[in-house]
Design a protein around this motif. Sequence first.
Motif, short mmCIF file in Angstrom:
data_model
loop_
_atom_site.label_atom_id
_atom_site.label_comp_id
_atom_site.label_asym_id
_atom_site.label_seq_id
_atom_site.Cartn_x
_atom_site.Cartn_y
_atom_site.Cartn_z
N ILE A 525 8.74 -101.62 -22.96
CA ILE A 525 7.94 -102.83 -22.69
C ILE A 525 8.41 -103.44 -21.38
CG2 ILE A 525 9.42 -104.50 -23.92
CD1 ILE A 525 6.76 -105.81 -24.94
N GLY A 526 7.49 -104.13 -20.73
CA GLY A 526 7.82 -104.83 -19.49
C GLY A 526 6.65 -105.74 -19.13
N ASN A 527 6.92 -106.76 -18.32
CA ASN A 527 5.87 -107.74 -18.04
C ASN A 527 5.16 -107.51 -16.71
OD1 ASN A 527 8.06 -108.50 -16.50
ND2 ASN A 527 7.94 -110.69 -16.95
N TYR A 528 5.45 -106.39 -16.04
CA TYR A 528 4.68 -105.99 -14.85
C TYR A 528 4.15 -104.58 -15.10
CZ TYR A 528 6.15 -109.83 -11.73
OH TYR A 528 6.35 -111.06 -11.13
N HIS A 529 2.84 -104.42 -15.12
CA HIS A 529 2.24 -103.12 -15.47
C HIS A 529 2.57 -102.03 -14.46
CE1 HIS A 529 -0.01 -104.43 -18.91
NE2 HIS A 529 -0.44 -105.48 -18.24
N GLU A 530 2.74 -102.42 -13.19
CA GLU A 530 2.90 -101.39 -12.16
C GLU A 530 4.30 -100.79 -12.15
OE1 GLU A 530 2.80 -105.53 -10.18
OE2 GLU A 530 1.93 -104.47 -11.87
N ARG A 531 5.20 -101.30 -12.97
CA ARG A 531 6.55 -100.73 -13.03
C ARG A 531 6.49 -99.29 -13.54
NH1 ARG A 531 10.64 -101.16 -10.61
NH2 ARG A 531 10.70 -103.44 -10.83
N ASN A 532 7.10 -98.35 -12.81
CA ASN A 532 7.10 -96.94 -13.22
C ASN A 532 7.84 -96.77 -14.54
OD1 ASN A 532 5.72 -96.00 -11.01
ND2 ASN A 532 7.58 -95.74 -9.77
N GLU A 533 7.37 -95.81 -15.33
CA GLU A 533 8.06 -95.51 -16.58
C GLU A 533 9.42 -94.86 -16.29
OE1 GLU A 533 6.61 -96.37 -19.57
OE2 GLU A 533 5.15 -97.31 -18.26
N LYS A 534 9.48 -94.06 -15.22
CA LYS A 534 10.71 -93.32 -14.91
C LYS A 534 11.68 -94.23 -14.17
CE LYS A 534 12.28 -89.06 -12.65
NZ LYS A 534 13.46 -89.02 -13.50
N LEU A 535 12.93 -94.14 -14.58
CA LEU A 535 13.95 -95.00 -13.99
C LEU A 535 14.57 -94.40 -12.74
CD1 LEU A 535 16.04 -96.52 -16.90
CD2 LEU A 535 14.96 -97.73 -15.03
N GLU A 536 14.85 -95.27 -11.79
CA GLU A 536 15.65 -94.89 -10.63
C GLU A 536 16.91 -95.73 -10.67
OE1 GLU A 536 13.10 -95.54 -7.32
OE2 GLU A 536 11.62 -94.07 -7.99
N GLN A 537 17.94 -95.23 -9.99
CA GLN A 537 19.25 -95.90 -10.09
C GLN A 537 19.19 -97.35 -9.67
OE1 GLN A 537 22.60 -93.77 -10.20
NE2 GLN A 537 23.34 -95.66 -11.06
N LYS A 538 18.45 -97.64 -8.60
CA LYS A 538 18.35 -99.02 -8.14
C LYS A 538 16.97 -99.56 -8.48
CE LYS A 538 21.97 -99.54 -4.80
NZ LYS A 538 22.39 -99.91 -3.43
N LEU A 539 16.98 -100.63 -9.22
CA LEU A 539 15.73 -101.24 -9.68
C LEU A 539 15.51 -102.52 -8.88
CD1 LEU A 539 13.74 -100.59 -12.06
CD2 LEU A 539 15.06 -102.21 -13.42
N GLU A 540 14.37 -102.64 -8.22
CA GLU A 540 14.04 -103.92 -7.58
C GLU A 540 13.17 -104.71 -8.54
OE1 GLU A 540 12.88 -105.33 -3.19
OE2 GLU A 540 11.21 -104.37 -4.25
N LEU A 541 13.74 -105.78 -9.07
CA LEU A 541 13.02 -106.61 -10.04
C LEU A 541 12.17 -107.64 -9.32
CD1 LEU A 541 15.97 -107.22 -12.51
CD2 LEU A 541 13.94 -105.83 -12.97
N LYS A 542 10.91 -107.73 -9.73
CA LYS A 542 10.01 -108.73 -9.17
C LYS A 542 10.34 -110.11 -9.76
CE LYS A 542 6.15 -105.51 -8.48
NZ LYS A 542 6.88 -104.26 -8.75
N PRO A 543 9.76 -111.18 -9.23
CA PRO A 543 10.03 -112.51 -9.77
C PRO A 543 9.77 -112.58 -11.28
CG PRO A 543 8.89 -112.72 -7.68
CD PRO A 543 8.93 -111.26 -8.01
N TYR A 544 10.76 -113.04 -12.01
CA TYR A 544 10.69 -113.20 -13.47
C TYR A 544 10.34 -111.90 -14.20
CZ TYR A 544 11.10 -118.16 -12.47
OH TYR A 544 11.55 -119.38 -12.03
N GLU A 545 10.69 -110.76 -13.59
CA GLU A 545 10.41 -109.50 -14.26
C GLU A 545 11.39 -109.24 -15.39
OE1 GLU A 545 9.40 -104.79 -13.43
OE2 GLU A 545 10.15 -106.01 -11.76
#
Length: 554
Positions: A525-545
């Motif tokens: 689950i996540g509150n931004y739809h465009e977030r990729n399902e696949k994880l990368e080591q560094k995650l850039e979180l959007k505002p209030y993501e």
Amino acid sequence: MTRQWWKESVVYQIYPRSFNDSNNDGIGDINGIIQKLDYLKELGVDVIWLSPVYESPNDDNGYDISDYTRIMSDFGTMEDWDRMLQEIHKRNMKLIMDLVINHTSDEHNWFVESRKSTDNAFRDYYIWRDKPNNWESAFSGSAWKYDKTTNQYYLHLFSQKQPDLNWENPDVRNDLFTMMKWWLDKGVDGFRMDVINFISKDQRLPDGEANNGKLYASGHSYYMNGPRVHEFLQEMNQKTLANYDIMTVGEMPGVTPEQAKLYTAESRNELDMVFHFEHMDIDSGPDGKWDIKPWSLVELKQILSKWQTELEYEGWNSLYWNNHDQPRVVSRFGDDGAYRVESAKMLATTLHMMKGTPYIYQGEELGMTNVRFNKIASYRDIETLNMYEEKINEGAEEKALLETIHAKSRDNARTPMQWDSSANAGFTETAPWLQVNPNYVDINAASAVADPNSIYHYYRKLIALRKKYPIVVYGSYELLMPESESIFAYTRELRNKHLLVVSNFTNEFVHFEIPKDYLKATKIIGNYHERNEKLEQKLELKPYESCVYYDADF
């Protein structure tokens, strides 16, 4: 740890006066609740906690009870209540009642009798003294009221119309236990117990320590978690609670995790869980809730994590952001403007992925916000009105007081439920008892249900995840990045299954480094739809993501 239905449940609190008005008198009622049960079933909640609907003169919105076995006419009849319980059970939901037994109304028959004479049979049902101590009421002023009939003072930790019961008297306890059994035999599924850790007072009733030459002082140390409180609750459990398959939660201002274990460990035979207030006090200064200070994410994480870890093996947590006494969480810890939707979802994720039983307060699932009435006459809450009068008399400025009220008044939670964009938010067709928040045109249930990306549907997903993954209910908890003022991140673990929860509490982009073990995890689950399902080591979180990742085998 023993599995229990109440550990696996999600609770929804209804404040009936503000929920839904079926007969258009401006006041929510029991038949109005019945009309909305399908809405709650669709949301996915398991238990409804109903704030008081008992007979009451309504000095403190029903928390001043004059008859425990009658329904306030504002809300309907006992027949309405019976039908509501039947309809709740028909939908496989449960009902817990608000139990207010630290005090009654001064119009309760016990107090009517008690004040008649010093030798009345009900005199010792309450706490009478020749001279008052210096304790301050929770609603401002002295906690003692002079009664000229017998030339004595009675104790009221809340309003003057809420005299405290004398739990030292076994007749009081037995009468209360009989009343509780009466409700349990009618089929209620448990109780939320109002300020239940106040019931045992230090019988010396000593003065509190006065600050800065003030007239009144806090007596908290002499009645919060008092000397006989565990004895009283164990007696209550033995005589009533233990005989039913129910849930109990005790509201306990000032309780610590160590004390909570004593109240809720299975071996103690007292209650199932407590409501603590540590996280609700992080924006309160030395002079209490109206003395507002900036809050810190580091402190919020420290408090919530302490409760998670200390109650891991004993006791059980209640998880909540809102109730009828607190400001709206999206206005308090989120952003109720540009990022209202994102921050409401982020706050929900952060809480609902923790270990404990989550409580949703009506309208929270819509992202309802605080209200900003521009004059004191628009407010109804006794605590707010008493504080305002006291501070004005002390010379405070009205504008500054209103700003404080906008942030902290209990009426923030009590504006009517916003059902649709029609007049009065669809709550009533007449003038409501408390004005609706003007933003109901944009924030309402009808539009939320129709929008698959709404906060409402996000809550539905969170509730469904709790039912799908046992790790959400029973997994252990570990905080990550305790010193970050931007990110609230933690992990859960249960039998080699793992969850990673990451939330950005700011309106800026922030970076988070994924622990290596989680690089193969799946986003659930996540509150931004465009977030990729696949994880990368560094995650850039959007505002209030906020994102939650699950891995079944590392």
